[in-house]
Design an enzyme around this catalytic site. Sequence first.
Site, PDB file in Angstrom:
ATOM      1  N   THR A  65      -4.056   4.151 -36.469  1.00 34.39           N
ATOM      2  CA  THR A  65      -5.264   4.929 -36.750  1.00 34.39           C
ATOM      3  C   THR A  65      -6.314   4.665 -35.678  1.00 34.39           C
ATOM      4  O   THR A  65      -6.358   3.581 -35.084  1.00 34.39           O
ATOM      5  CB  THR A  65      -5.838   4.621 -38.153  1.00 34.39           C
ATOM      6  OG1 THR A  65      -6.256   3.256 -38.212  1.00 34.39           O
ATOM      7  CG2 THR A  65      -4.816   4.895 -39.239  1.00 34.39           C
ATOM      8  N   SER A  67      -6.641   5.842 -32.598  1.00 34.36           N
ATOM      9  CA  SER A  67      -5.928   5.352 -31.409  1.00 34.36           C
ATOM     10  C   SER A  67      -6.201   6.169 -30.151  1.00 34.36           C
ATOM     11  O   SER A  67      -5.424   6.123 -29.206  1.00 34.36           O
ATOM     12  CB  SER A  67      -4.426   5.281 -31.694  1.00 34.36           C
ATOM     13  OG  SER A  67      -3.978   6.452 -32.334  1.00 34.36           O
ATOM     14  N   THR A  68      -7.299   6.907 -30.149  1.00 33.08           N
ATOM     15  CA  THR A  68      -7.608   7.665 -28.925  1.00 33.08           C
ATOM     16  C   THR A  68      -8.310   6.810 -27.881  1.00 33.08           C
ATOM     17  O   THR A  68      -8.472   7.208 -26.736  1.00 33.08           O
ATOM     18  CB  THR A  68      -8.493   8.893 -29.249  1.00 33.08           C
ATOM     19  OG1 THR A  68      -9.667   8.428 -29.929  1.00 33.08           O
ATOM     20  CG2 THR A  68      -7.763   9.897 -30.111  1.00 33.08           C
ATOM     21  N   GLY A  70      -9.980   2.430 -26.995  1.00 35.33           N
ATOM     22  CA  GLY A  70     -10.160   1.027 -27.372  1.00 35.33           C
ATOM     23  C   GLY A  70      -8.883   0.286 -27.711  1.00 35.33           C
ATOM     24  O   GLY A  70      -7.821   0.510 -27.128  1.00 35.33           O
ATOM     25  N   ILE A  71      -9.019  -0.610 -28.682  1.00 37.79           N
ATOM     26  CA  ILE A  71      -7.893  -1.456 -29.094  1.00 37.79           C
ATOM     27  C   ILE A  71      -6.751  -0.594 -29.641  1.00 37.79           C
ATOM     28  O   ILE A  71      -5.575  -0.855 -29.372  1.00 37.79           O
ATOM     29  CB  ILE A  71      -8.378  -2.488 -30.148  1.00 37.79           C
ATOM     30  CG1 ILE A  71      -9.352  -3.497 -29.494  1.00 37.79           C
ATOM     31  CG2 ILE A  71      -7.211  -3.215 -30.798  1.00 37.79           C
ATOM     32  CD1 ILE A  71     -10.067  -4.425 -30.479  1.00 37.79           C
ATOM     33  N   GLY A  72      -7.102   0.458 -30.377  1.00 37.92           N
ATOM     34  CA  GLY A  72      -6.084   1.334 -30.981  1.00 37.92           C
ATOM     35  C   GLY A  72      -5.191   1.964 -29.921  1.00 37.92           C
ATOM     36  O   GLY A  72      -3.957   2.014 -30.075  1.00 37.92           O
ATOM     37  N   SER A 193     -11.222  -8.839 -37.899  1.00 36.08           N
ATOM     38  CA  SER A 193     -12.089  -9.371 -36.837  1.00 36.08           C
ATOM     39  C   SER A 193     -12.396 -10.829 -37.123  1.00 36.08           C
ATOM     40  O   SER A 193     -12.333 -11.268 -38.276  1.00 36.08           O
ATOM     41  CB  SER A 193     -13.400  -8.585 -36.822  1.00 36.08           C
ATOM     42  OG  SER A 193     -14.356  -9.229 -35.998  1.00 36.08           O
ATOM     43  N   TYR A 206     -20.828  -5.142 -41.608  1.00 29.10           N
ATOM     44  CA  TYR A 206     -19.526  -5.091 -40.923  1.00 29.10           C
ATOM     45  C   TYR A 206     -18.651  -6.268 -41.373  1.00 29.10           C
ATOM     46  O   TYR A 206     -17.490  -6.092 -41.753  1.00 29.10           O
ATOM     47  CB  TYR A 206     -19.764  -5.141 -39.411  1.00 29.10           C
ATOM     48  CG  TYR A 206     -18.522  -5.259 -38.559  1.00 29.10           C
ATOM     49  CD1 TYR A 206     -17.613  -4.205 -38.476  1.00 29.10           C
ATOM     50  CD2 TYR A 206     -18.264  -6.412 -37.816  1.00 29.10           C
ATOM     51  CE1 TYR A 206     -16.482  -4.312 -37.675  1.00 29.10           C
ATOM     52  CE2 TYR A 206     -17.142  -6.518 -37.015  1.00 29.10           C
ATOM     53  CZ  TYR A 206     -16.254  -5.468 -36.952  1.00 29.10           C
ATOM     54  OH  TYR A 206     -15.132  -5.564 -36.159  1.00 29.10           O
TER      55      TYR A 206
HETATM   56  P1  NAD Z   1     -13.625   1.632 -30.236  1.00 26.53           P
HETATM   57  O1  NAD Z   1     -14.973   2.086 -30.721  1.00 26.53           O
HETATM   58  O2  NAD Z   1     -13.463   1.278 -28.812  1.00 26.53           O
HETATM   59  O3  NAD Z   1     -12.537   2.682 -30.612  1.00 26.53           O
HETATM   60  C1  NAD Z   1     -12.478   3.125 -31.922  1.00 26.53           C
HETATM   61  C2  NAD Z   1     -11.835   4.478 -31.974  1.00 26.53           C
HETATM   62  O4  NAD Z   1     -11.940   4.868 -33.339  1.00 26.53           O
HETATM   63  C3  NAD Z   1     -12.553   5.536 -31.152  1.00 26.53           C
HETATM   64  O5  NAD Z   1     -11.583   6.226 -30.410  1.00 26.53           O
HETATM   65  C4  NAD Z   1     -13.196   6.422 -32.213  1.00 26.53           C
HETATM   66  O6  NAD Z   1     -13.254   7.754 -31.840  1.00 26.53           O
HETATM   67  C5  NAD Z   1     -12.278   6.221 -33.398  1.00 26.53           C
HETATM   68  N1  NAD Z   1     -12.908   6.461 -34.713  1.00 26.53           N
HETATM   69  C6  NAD Z   1     -14.128   6.039 -35.105  1.00 26.53           C
HETATM   70  N2  NAD Z   1     -14.382   6.449 -36.348  1.00 26.53           N
HETATM   71  C7  NAD Z   1     -13.277   7.123 -36.749  1.00 26.53           C
HETATM   72  C8  NAD Z   1     -12.934   7.815 -37.943  1.00 26.53           C
HETATM   73  N3  NAD Z   1     -13.794   7.936 -38.973  1.00 26.53           N
HETATM   74  N4  NAD Z   1     -11.710   8.390 -38.034  1.00 26.53           N
HETATM   75  C9  NAD Z   1     -10.847   8.331 -37.001  1.00 26.53           C
HETATM   76  N5  NAD Z   1     -11.126   7.725 -35.835  1.00 26.53           N
HETATM   77  C10 NAD Z   1     -12.329   7.125 -35.720  1.00 26.53           C
HETATM   78  O7  NAD Z   1     -13.279   0.423 -31.211  1.00 26.53           O
HETATM   79  P2  NAD Z   1     -12.528  -0.944 -30.886  1.00 26.53           P
HETATM   80  O8  NAD Z   1     -13.496  -1.906 -30.315  1.00 26.53           O
HETATM   81  O9  NAD Z   1     -11.260  -0.660 -30.169  1.00 26.53           O
HETATM   82  O10 NAD Z   1     -12.226  -1.424 -32.379  1.00 26.53           O
HETATM   83  C11 NAD Z   1     -11.006  -1.124 -33.033  1.00 26.53           C
HETATM   84  C12 NAD Z   1     -10.874  -2.052 -34.218  1.00 26.53           C
HETATM   85  O11 NAD Z   1     -10.936  -3.405 -33.764  1.00 26.53           O
HETATM   86  C13 NAD Z   1     -11.990  -1.893 -35.253  1.00 26.53           C
HETATM   87  O12 NAD Z   1     -11.448  -1.985 -36.537  1.00 26.53           O
HETATM   88  C14 NAD Z   1     -12.898  -3.082 -34.968  1.00 26.53           C
HETATM   89  O13 NAD Z   1     -13.594  -3.502 -36.114  1.00 26.53           O
HETATM   90  C15 NAD Z   1     -11.896  -4.123 -34.505  1.00 26.53           C
HETATM   91  N6  NAD Z   1     -12.488  -5.185 -33.658  1.00 26.53           N
HETATM   92  C16 NAD Z   1     -13.051  -4.916 -32.439  1.00 26.53           C
HETATM   93  C17 NAD Z   1     -13.609  -5.942 -31.670  1.00 26.53           C
HETATM   94  C18 NAD Z   1     -14.234  -5.707 -30.308  1.00 26.53           C
HETATM   95  O14 NAD Z   1     -14.915  -6.624 -29.786  1.00 26.53           O
HETATM   96  N7  NAD Z   1     -14.024  -4.583 -29.675  1.00 26.53           N
HETATM   97  C19 NAD Z   1     -13.588  -7.240 -32.168  1.00 26.53           C
HETATM   98  C20 NAD Z   1     -13.021  -7.492 -33.406  1.00 26.53           C
HETATM   99  C21 NAD Z   1     -12.470  -6.444 -34.136  1.00 26.53           C
END
Ligand code: NAD
Length: 316
Positions: A65, A67-68, A70-72, A193, A206
């Site tokens: 989910t 996955s466009t 970031g981490i996804g 997280s 959060y």
């Molecule tokens: P990101 O913001 O870089 O990417 C998130 C993606 O989710 C984006 O592509 C966005 O368009 C999509 N998105 C947002 N809301 C959405 C929705 N309602 N439905 C479908 N898509 C949606 O985020 P990230 O930093 O890669 O975080 C991904 C996960 O990792 C999150 O659950 C976050 O809590 C967790 N996380 C991130 C970090 C960090 O430092 N980046 C640290 C700990 C945990």
Amino acid sequence: AVGEIKHPAARAGAAAEKPGEQTERLLSPKTSIVSYPLLRLMVCPTKNKAVSMNIDLSGKVALVTASTGGIGFAIAKGLAASGAEVIINGRSERSVSAALARLQNAVPGATTRPAIADLSSAEGVNLLVQAVSGVDILVNNAGIYGPQDFYETDDATWENYWQTNVMSGVRLSRALLPAMVQQGWGRVVFISSESARNIPADMIHYGVTKTAQLSLARGLAKFVAGSGVTVNSVLPGPTISDGFAEMMKDEVAKTGKSLEQLAKEFVMANRPSSVIQRAATVEEVANMVVYVCSTQASATSGAALRVDGGVVDDIV
Ligand code: NAD
């Protein structure tokens, strides 16, 4: 007995994965383990000697989910590189198409499917459930975050965080777990997280959702115990994702420093207990997720796996 809760594995009559099954499948029916000392070693890894690790997820379908980016996206890329067919989810056709093109570029020949849905509501999750089929691996990565003063965080914000970060995973697990249990194999991963355990005072809303994910993953692992389906959570620390870059963009513009440098300074100032003393890359987080989705990770379930660079100052 009256009121007895029947285990889902028993209800479904599942043929659960057994220890060493992955290696056994490598042997043809006519092959005798006894006549091949090397294979004997592979089947009994605890008896001594190393076993080489080659993660092969071909034949598996993975839904990641959000996955466009970031981490996804890094998780989707890692799973595709390991042979899985990957379903890319995002909220718009444009973002999903762009991600599919980037994935194809990174992993030529990858098998992918698009799934456009906003996961912040029950309707959005239902759309996704209707759009997917045959999911063996579910990675609940969708999550929103950002600092906000507790006094200024209203009910609507709390509700949006709860729906997006927790209920999307509840709803998807409820819809997709039964088929995994039925087939006796599956993987569910919640991207939580370090903030689940190390609640940031400036992101309490959060942190609460991330702690809830740990509870959910642990409970679900027990709910499907013995079925061959594992459920785990992965806890990244500060990670240089698209969202993180967005959070830091004003700082980058103001200081002219690189994102990596600012991420390091952020870690040293806000998470000084970090053992690696820097932010992680999205690939470093994805590596853990790919492992926990692998057939090799069959004895890891109900676990909260840290990829936080040691931020949580604890020995477990
Ligand atoms: P990101 O913001 O870089 O990417 C998130 C993606 O989710 C984006 O592509 C966005 O368009 C999509 N998105 C947002 N809301 C959405 C929705 N309602 N439905 C479908 N898509 C949606 O985020 P990230 O930093 O890669 O975080 C991904 C996960 O990792 C999150 O659950 C976050 O809590 C967790 N996380 C991130 C970090 C960090 O430092 N980046 C640290 C700990 C945990």
